[in-house]
Design a protein around this motif. Sequence first.
Motif, short mmCIF file in Angstrom:
data_model
loop_
_atom_site.label_atom_id
_atom_site.label_comp_id
_atom_site.label_asym_id
_atom_site.label_seq_id
_atom_site.Cartn_x
_atom_site.Cartn_y
_atom_site.Cartn_z
N ASN A 209 66.62 74.12 4.84
CA ASN A 209 65.17 74.07 4.80
C ASN A 209 64.55 75.07 5.76
O ASN A 209 63.50 75.66 5.48
N GLY A 210 65.19 75.25 6.92
CA GLY A 210 64.68 76.22 7.90
C GLY A 210 64.74 77.65 7.38
O GLY A 210 63.80 78.43 7.58
N VAL A 211 65.83 77.99 6.70
CA VAL A 211 65.93 79.32 6.10
C VAL A 211 64.84 79.50 5.04
O VAL A 211 64.20 80.57 4.95
N SER A 212 64.61 78.45 4.26
CA SER A 212 63.58 78.51 3.23
C SER A 212 62.19 78.66 3.85
O SER A 212 61.37 79.46 3.37
N ALA A 213 61.93 77.91 4.93
CA ALA A 213 60.62 78.00 5.58
C ALA A 213 60.42 79.33 6.28
O ALA A 213 59.30 79.83 6.39
N LEU A 214 61.51 79.92 6.77
CA LEU A 214 61.41 81.18 7.50
C LEU A 214 61.18 82.37 6.58
O LEU A 214 60.43 83.29 6.90
N LEU A 215 61.80 82.34 5.40
CA LEU A 215 61.74 83.49 4.50
C LEU A 215 60.75 83.31 3.35
O LEU A 215 60.30 84.30 2.77
N GLY A 216 60.40 82.06 3.02
CA GLY A 216 59.53 81.82 1.87
C GLY A 216 58.14 82.42 1.99
O GLY A 216 57.71 83.20 1.12
N PRO A 217 57.39 82.10 3.04
CA PRO A 217 56.04 82.65 3.16
C PRO A 217 55.98 84.18 3.22
O PRO A 217 55.14 84.78 2.55
#
Length: 510
Positions: free
Chosen positions: A449-457
């Motif tokens: 989830n952290g990787v997703s939150a870091l790269l998604g936006p």
Amino acid sequence: MYASHEDIGYDFEDDPKDKKTLKPNPDIDGRWAWMVVLSSFFVHILIMGSQMALGVLNVEWLEEFHQSRGLTAWVSSLSMGITLIVGPFIGLFINTCGCRQTAIIGGLVNSLGWVLSAYAANVHYLFITFGVTAGFGSGMAYLPAVVMVGRYFQKRRALAQGLSTTGTGFGTFLMTVLLKYLCAEYGWRNAMFIQGAVSLNLCVCGALMRPLSPETQGKDPVETDAHVLPAQSTESVKSSGRLGRAEEKGASPGHEEALDDLVAQACQEKAGAQKDVCAFRALKTVSQLTLRVRKGFQDWYSGYFGAASLFTNRMFVAFVFWALFAYSSFVIPFIHLPEIVDLYNLSEQNDVFPLTSIIAIVHIFGKVILGAVADLPCISVWNVFLMANFTLVLSIFILPLMHTYAGLAVICALIGFSSGYFSLMPVVTEDLVGIEHLANAYGIIICANGVSALLGPPFAGWIYDMTQKYDFSFYICGLLYLVGLLFLFIQPCIQIIEQSRKKSTGGTHV
């Protein structure tokens, strides 16, 4: 290989021969379990709530350091991303030190990060002090808060997790108001000082995470011997004293020196015995600590890389792939909705009641309601989890098609309610891998989830720069979410295949 969800609420005996013998723990679903929920609730307020309110400080940093918006935004992105990404490493601390010590240390590190950030001379300084230090401390306090709720509940796990995670929604409101007031009254540097002091309450929350009490065991023979030795020495002194007094009546003055030597020798023996006991206790403590660290590391290593690795569980691997795509779809609306509102000239209506506030408020009710529904005996947690995910995907696809405030408000309410499935993530993870592996497994999930939150936006912003439309950002992110959701169907498919194989093999035997 893995403990099932039926093992929750039971402790294994220390004797390796008795590991298969389970004993009920009286603390499960007890009164103190709700204190653990309260502790986890405040952890979510202090950590997740403050991170959702970092937009207030982001404005202050832009005015102070005169850097680009993209570079300044990385401070809050690092803090939120590292909080989740360090999950697997925090699992090592939990296996070694336990949840209580890990959470207390995390509170101290988080507070230190806030205080050091008040001295920031540039944005790059904030990368280290706030992004890394405060983020790592947040991770050390966040994971134990989730794991302890799972350990303390068996009957109402989903509801307990839902109640504890509602702290994120409440914290978003409370911390936003608090940081705005502190920045207006004292400036952003003093505001970070005060917030650092407030973050010390994480240590109090960690202290409430009392480990599950084991069954009463016999006294340690070492401690028993430790108390016996001084007692024997004391008795020898007393007997010597009585002997001396008995002989004192008929003894000459020359015998007094011999009596004094005898008493002094007895006292020396007593002091020597006490020193030996203290040295033995210190040696025993060091030995126990060494064994504890070694066992914690072995459990952590075997959980990731050993023969009993979590990655040998195909259902869990599918769940990790889903987590890689899921979290960004929840974060992106929070970041891009204000700009969409300006694009559609809806600023006046949004100022009265912001769309992001609608998401946050309904998100609180979604966590509680979905948790309560998932705890019903006739309903599967997995089915509730899948339905909530499908609703969130559809809402993300429909959101760009809405050009009125009323339409956007309805879609935002659906996003907030369906994203309440976050309270079910620890429960689903526990059902997949068992309570023994929950700390390591959930650490991997929040890392994804952290990787997703870091790269998604940033990915969504990059798409907007290329297309000059936010529609494609939501469509592509929704499509990636849908791909991740397809991985979750691996579990039902595997179960159907296994059931069909069992039926076929049963029929051949007959």
